[in-house]
Design a protein around this motif. Sequence first.
Motif, PDB file in Angstrom:
ATOM      1  N   LYS A 133       0.800  -1.222   0.000  1.00  0.00           N
ATOM      2  CA  LYS A 133       0.000   0.000   0.000  1.00  0.00           C
ATOM      3  C   LYS A 133       0.832   1.271   0.000  1.00  0.00           C
ATOM      4  N   SER A 134       2.138   1.132   0.271  1.00  0.00           N
ATOM      5  CA  SER A 134       3.030   2.289   0.178  1.00  0.00           C
ATOM      6  C   SER A 134       4.451   1.798  -0.040  1.00  0.00           C
ATOM      7  N   PRO A 135       5.193   2.418  -0.959  1.00  0.00           N
ATOM      8  CA  PRO A 135       6.603   2.043  -1.152  1.00  0.00           C
ATOM      9  C   PRO A 135       7.472   2.438   0.033  1.00  0.00           C
ATOM     10  N   TYR A 136       6.903   3.166   0.979  1.00  0.00           N
ATOM     11  CA  TYR A 136       7.645   3.587   2.165  1.00  0.00           C
ATOM     12  C   TYR A 136       7.271   2.763   3.399  1.00  0.00           C
ATOM     13  N   MET A 137       6.489   1.697   3.204  1.00  0.00           N
ATOM     14  CA  MET A 137       6.089   0.843   4.322  1.00  0.00           C
ATOM     15  C   MET A 137       6.895  -0.447   4.327  1.00  0.00           C
ATOM     16  N   LEU A 138       7.364  -0.839   5.516  1.00  0.00           N
ATOM     17  CA  LEU A 138       7.921  -2.174   5.696  1.00  0.00           C
ATOM     18  C   LEU A 138       7.426  -2.723   7.024  1.00  0.00           C
ATOM     19  N   ARG A 139       7.618  -4.024   7.219  1.00  0.00           N
ATOM     20  CA  ARG A 139       7.046  -4.683   8.399  1.00  0.00           C
ATOM     21  C   ARG A 139       8.109  -5.501   9.122  1.00  0.00           C
ATOM     22  N   THR A 140       8.098  -5.387  10.463  1.00  0.00           N
ATOM     23  CA  THR A 140       9.035  -6.147  11.282  1.00  0.00           C
ATOM     24  C   THR A 140       8.324  -7.177  12.166  1.00  0.00           C
ATOM     25  N   SER A 141       7.017  -7.331  11.998  1.00  0.00           N
ATOM     26  CA  SER A 141       6.271  -8.304  12.813  1.00  0.00           C
ATOM     27  C   SER A 141       6.181  -9.631  12.065  1.00  0.00           C
ATOM     28  N   MET A 142       5.099  -9.863  11.370  1.00  0.00           N
ATOM     29  CA  MET A 142       4.908 -11.102  10.613  1.00  0.00           C
ATOM     30  C   MET A 142       3.611 -10.968   9.832  1.00  0.00           C
ATOM     31  N   THR A 143       3.324 -11.946   8.988  1.00  0.00           N
ATOM     32  CA  THR A 143       2.030 -12.019   8.334  1.00  0.00           C
ATOM     33  C   THR A 143       1.278 -13.231   8.863  1.00  0.00           C
ATOM     34  N   MET A 144      -0.026 -13.189   8.701  1.00  0.00           N
ATOM     35  CA  MET A 144      -0.823 -14.309   9.184  1.00  0.00           C
ATOM     36  C   MET A 144      -0.469 -15.605   8.455  1.00  0.00           C
ATOM     37  N   GLN A 145      -0.331 -15.545   7.139  1.00  0.00           N
ATOM     38  CA  GLN A 145      -0.063 -16.780   6.408  1.00  0.00           C
ATOM     39  C   GLN A 145       1.361 -17.286   6.652  1.00  0.00           C
ATOM     40  N   GLN A 146       2.243 -16.401   7.124  1.00  0.00           N
ATOM     41  CA  GLN A 146       3.589 -16.815   7.495  1.00  0.00           C
ATOM     42  C   GLN A 146       3.539 -17.789   8.678  1.00  0.00           C
ATOM     43  N   MET A 147       2.528 -17.633   9.516  1.00  0.00           N
ATOM     44  CA  MET A 147       2.327 -18.573  10.621  1.00  0.00           C
ATOM     45  C   MET A 147       1.485 -19.769  10.208  1.00  0.00           C
ATOM     46  N   THR A 148       0.310 -19.511   9.656  1.00  0.00           N
ATOM     47  CA  THR A 148      -0.688 -20.573   9.540  1.00  0.00           C
ATOM     48  C   THR A 148      -0.418 -21.545   8.406  1.00  0.00           C
ATOM     49  N   GLY A 149       0.171 -21.079   7.301  1.00  0.00           N
ATOM     50  CA  GLY A 149       0.482 -22.001   6.209  1.00  0.00           C
ATOM     51  C   GLY A 149       1.486 -23.062   6.626  1.00  0.00           C
ATOM     52  N   PRO A 150       2.681 -22.656   7.104  1.00  0.00           N
ATOM     53  CA  PRO A 150       3.650 -23.655   7.562  1.00  0.00           C
ATOM     54  C   PRO A 150       3.134 -24.514   8.714  1.00  0.00           C
ATOM     55  N   PHE A 151       2.284 -23.923   9.557  1.00  0.00           N
ATOM     56  CA  PHE A 151       1.712 -24.691  10.671  1.00  0.00           C
ATOM     57  C   PHE A 151       0.819 -25.814  10.148  1.00  0.00           C
ATOM     58  N   GLY A 152       0.054 -25.527   9.091  1.00  0.00           N
ATOM     59  CA  GLY A 152      -0.775 -26.561   8.483  1.00  0.00           C
ATOM     60  C   GLY A 152       0.062 -27.688   7.913  1.00  0.00           C
ATOM     61  N   THR A 153       1.157 -27.333   7.247  1.00  0.00           N
ATOM     62  CA  THR A 153       2.058 -28.347   6.688  1.00  0.00           C
ATOM     63  C   THR A 153       2.669 -29.197   7.800  1.00  0.00           C
ATOM     64  N   TRP A 154       3.159 -28.542   8.851  1.00  0.00           N
ATOM     65  CA  TRP A 154       3.764 -29.256   9.975  1.00  0.00           C
ATOM     66  C   TRP A 154       2.755 -30.190  10.639  1.00  0.00           C
ATOM     67  N   THR A 155       1.523 -29.724  10.813  1.00  0.00           N
ATOM     68  CA  THR A 155       0.489 -30.525  11.461  1.00  0.00           C
ATOM     69  C   THR A 155       0.230 -31.810  10.689  1.00  0.00           C
ATOM     70  N   ARG A 356       9.301  -5.698   0.983  1.00  0.00           N
ATOM     71  CA  ARG A 356       9.602  -4.984   2.225  1.00  0.00           C
ATOM     72  C   ARG A 356       8.897  -5.635   3.413  1.00  0.00           C
ATOM     73  N   ASP A 357       8.687  -6.931   3.320  1.00  0.00           N
ATOM     74  CA  ASP A 357       8.113  -7.719   4.400  1.00  0.00           C
ATOM     75  C   ASP A 357       9.210  -8.597   4.984  1.00  0.00           C
ATOM     76  N   ILE A 358       8.947  -9.186   6.142  1.00  0.00           N
ATOM     77  CA  ILE A 358      10.007  -9.846   6.904  1.00  0.00           C
ATOM     78  C   ILE A 358      10.078 -11.345   6.635  1.00  0.00           C
ATOM     79  N   VAL A 359      11.291 -11.843   6.516  1.00  0.00           N
ATOM     80  CA  VAL A 359      11.577 -13.274   6.417  1.00  0.00           C
ATOM     81  C   VAL A 359      12.194 -13.695   7.750  1.00  0.00           C
TER      82      VAL A 359
END
Length: 388
Positions: A133-155, A356-359
């Motif tokens: 939504k902005s070229p000046y935005m970045l994130r240091t937390s996480m995304t929802m699918q960053q948690m739930t997708g891998p969690f589904g695979t692990w489960t 500009r999202d976190i890995v």
Amino acid sequence: MKRNVLIAILATGLHFGNSQAYAQESIRIGVIAALTGPFANTGKPFEDGIKTYLQQYGDTVAGRKIEIIYRDDGGTNVDQSKRAAQELITREHVSFLVGFSLTPSAMAVAPIATQAKMPMIVMNAVTNGITSKSPYMLRTSMTMQQMTGPFGTWTAKNKIGKVYTLVSDYSTGLDAEARFSKEFSAGGGKVIGSARVPLANPDYSPFIQRIKDEKPDALFFFAPGVEDGIGLLKAFSDKGLDKAGIKFLGVGDMTSEMPTLEALGDRALGAVTVLNYAPSLDNDANKAFLKAYAVANPGRPPATFVTVAAYDTMGMIYETIRKLDGNVTGDKSMQVLAGMKRDSPRGPISIDPVTRDIVQNMYIREVKKVNGKLVNEPIAVLRDVSPN
């Protein structure tokens, strides 16, 4: 040159090529967050994390004094978020905007940051794709699918064949359910039922009885607050789902050290959650962070993943200022921030230069009793998880 004229010039991103001119002025960081109200459990840890970093590394970098200016938007008041951003940029002449407890706040400020060429760093809001939504935005937390997708695979890989999903009935809850279910099913698992709980004043008892009757191997649960974790896990235990052999699978802070584990005691034992941090992580950065946290925040609750995101944000800002020798502008700052890599209390992190999202790592954590104390003990590490 008068001081207010110099500040105005700095705010436009112009400079003289003379670092001494910059050294005369502090660098201000504006924090927009839910500091009061029902979402203060996301905003207050921002303060804790910032205090921790300042305690550990001081309030000066590259010869520039750092000032922190807070504005409270309650978490959901987007008009207040906009006003706070405009005031911080035009009156306070900040060089960075950080915070953003919830997605609506981040979305509301995005066009303002774009127009002002102002770096804005999201330290909590987890909705997928908001950095676009902005070229000046970045994130240091996480995304929802960053948690739930891998969690589904692990489960699916860990002998859990049938899952019932229960999530809060709003966009983020539905996103969490959809991504978990997709990856769990792709791994050979089966979702045998699902239910959505009202976001306001949920009563979990009738849902829990229905789930028990369906006899899944596990329940996957998501809700936006720690109080929901307490309510759900209490009903889960009281209705005997744990005794029936049904595993609890949760997202994020559903088993926070405080207040959840403190409130539930042994009823939380065996609960499994996915998150990008656990206080029990055994690495040097986390040990140093927790030591500084205890000194900077006496009497405060234990550090959370939100605290760590704020702490890492300060580290990234300091590194940016240092690399620019104190001569910060919006565009130069974004060039440094995009692609940045750091050793965090949560493990290695990096900012994807395109999104500009976190890995970062994700940790599968199980509530165990260690030395007589309930903790979220990591039982698996999912390394270098992409935000998309």
